[in-house]
Design a protein around this motif. Sequence first.
Motif, PDB file in Angstrom:
ATOM      1  N   LEU A 116     -56.324   9.980  12.187  1.00 23.30           N
ATOM      2  CA  LEU A 116     -55.728  11.145  11.512  1.00 23.30           C
ATOM      3  C   LEU A 116     -56.746  12.037  10.802  1.00 23.30           C
ATOM      4  N   PHE A 274     -46.573  10.095  12.714  1.00 20.09           N
ATOM      5  CA  PHE A 274     -46.752   9.842  11.289  1.00 20.09           C
ATOM      6  C   PHE A 274     -46.007   8.574  10.856  1.00 20.09           C
ATOM      7  N   LYS A 277     -47.908   5.582  11.826  1.00 18.81           N
ATOM      8  CA  LYS A 277     -49.134   5.343  11.047  1.00 18.81           C
ATOM      9  C   LYS A 277     -48.840   4.970   9.593  1.00 18.81           C
ATOM     10  N   LEU A 278     -47.599   5.178   9.121  1.00 22.44           N
ATOM     11  CA  LEU A 278     -47.309   4.984   7.694  1.00 22.44           C
ATOM     12  C   LEU A 278     -47.700   3.602   7.153  1.00 22.44           C
ATOM     13  N   ALA A 296     -47.421  15.623   3.332  1.00 22.54           N
ATOM     14  CA  ALA A 296     -48.635  15.448   4.131  1.00 22.54           C
ATOM     15  C   ALA A 296     -48.763  16.687   5.006  1.00 22.54           C
ATOM     16  N   PHE A 298     -50.695  18.800   8.101  1.00 21.69           N
ATOM     17  CA  PHE A 298     -51.423  18.546   9.353  1.00 21.69           C
ATOM     18  C   PHE A 298     -51.928  19.845   9.979  1.00 21.69           C
ATOM     19  N   TYR A 310     -53.212  15.549  15.946  1.00 20.68           N
ATOM     20  CA  TYR A 310     -52.912  16.038  14.602  1.00 20.68           C
ATOM     21  C   TYR A 310     -53.879  15.440  13.577  1.00 20.68           C
ATOM     22  N   ILE A 312     -54.884  15.224   9.405  1.00 26.16           N
ATOM     23  CA  ILE A 312     -54.369  15.436   8.039  1.00 26.16           C
ATOM     24  C   ILE A 312     -55.342  16.332   7.274  1.00 26.16           C
TER      25      ILE A 312
END
Length: 352
Positions: A116, A274, A277-278, A296, A298, A310, A312
Amino acid sequence: MKRHVVFLEVKGGNDKGADGFRPDTMPMVKSLEKMGWTAEVIFYTEAKKEEIFQTIVKTADAYISRINPGNLEDETSYFAMLRQLTKQGIIGMERPEVMMSYGAKDVLVKLRDTSLVPTDTFAYYTMSDFIANFPKQLVKGERVLKQNRGSTGEGIWRVELIDYREVDENGALFSAYVRCTEAKDNKVLEFRLGEFINFCEQYIEGENGMLVDMPFLPRIVEGEIRILMINDKPVNVVHKKPAEGDNAFSATLFSGAKYRYDTPEDWPVLISLFKEKLPMIVEILGNYDLPLIWTADFILDTDENGRDKYIIGEMNCSCVGFTSHLELSDDVAEAIIKLVTKNKNKELEGQL
Ligand SMILES: Nc1ncnc2c1ncn2[C@@H]1O[C@H](COP(=O)(O)OP(=O)(O)OP(=O)(O)O)[C@@H](O)[C@H]1O
Ligand SMILES: [Mg+2]
């Protein structure tokens, strides 16, 4: 459990509605009441700190901090009170550790081993580190430097080397020219690199001073995509398209960016990425509960196979609002009750 929650605000500031509170605070109070809980708003001042502390300890299960740290007389003293409240068993939304972990700009560096954030993202806490690494990165391509303390694009600089023929005797690039665009208003300035580096000392010195250095992502012109989260649930998406213009790259409101409000269903690829990945993000950032209300942001990039990727750009959790979507207040109240109940139960188990 007391089933009572205290919202902490400060008087004044441009984030308040006609009732003197943040516009989304009373909707949360009403939603909590509808669900059989009670809530009140207390205006924090240094002078009343002790009294406020006692009131919260006596009456509440949890505090919800809705204060922009920039509006506080003494940030350190306020955070110290919040830490004391945690020690007294009050559930903190958010605790200072969580605000720092999720909200500080160096969160990007912590997430750099995930897909990310680009691996060549750095944080500088001293001028010597900044001087040693930033010019090297700049030679490879355009960079974005981010100060930690600003908001709405202040002290966020897009930096491009425009002339590096003049190399000084140490082989460094300090006399080369750089084109610098500030995200506050997309204003473009030219400096010698050495001058610009000295100018940036203000961002590194002082409490919580730091500069994050990441690659400039040219696809920012397609927009920055903000996911608004209520705890672990994505609830809405804002697409922020920078103003047109040569160097314009800022998605902040006052720079002229255009905002469009979408739903999570409009962004299935990003949302499922997302969500996937949390758990990893939670673990890397210290295994705290996810914040109550947070965002968050992106920016699109392209991977080595030419596919969308994407990245962050930042996260916020200190005083995120949902004024544009007040109908979310029931969801927020539900999340508050869920988090308080879960943590109070954990505490009880610990005492057994
Ligand atoms: N790596 C990047 N590549 C391209 N543009 C970027 C990059 N990082 C940030 N930006 C642009 O700069 C803007 C400001 O950066 P950022 O959101 O990190 O700072 P901020 O001042 O904290 O803003 P906010 O008020 O949203 O908290 C972003 O909205 C985005 O348009
Ligand atoms: Mg931003």
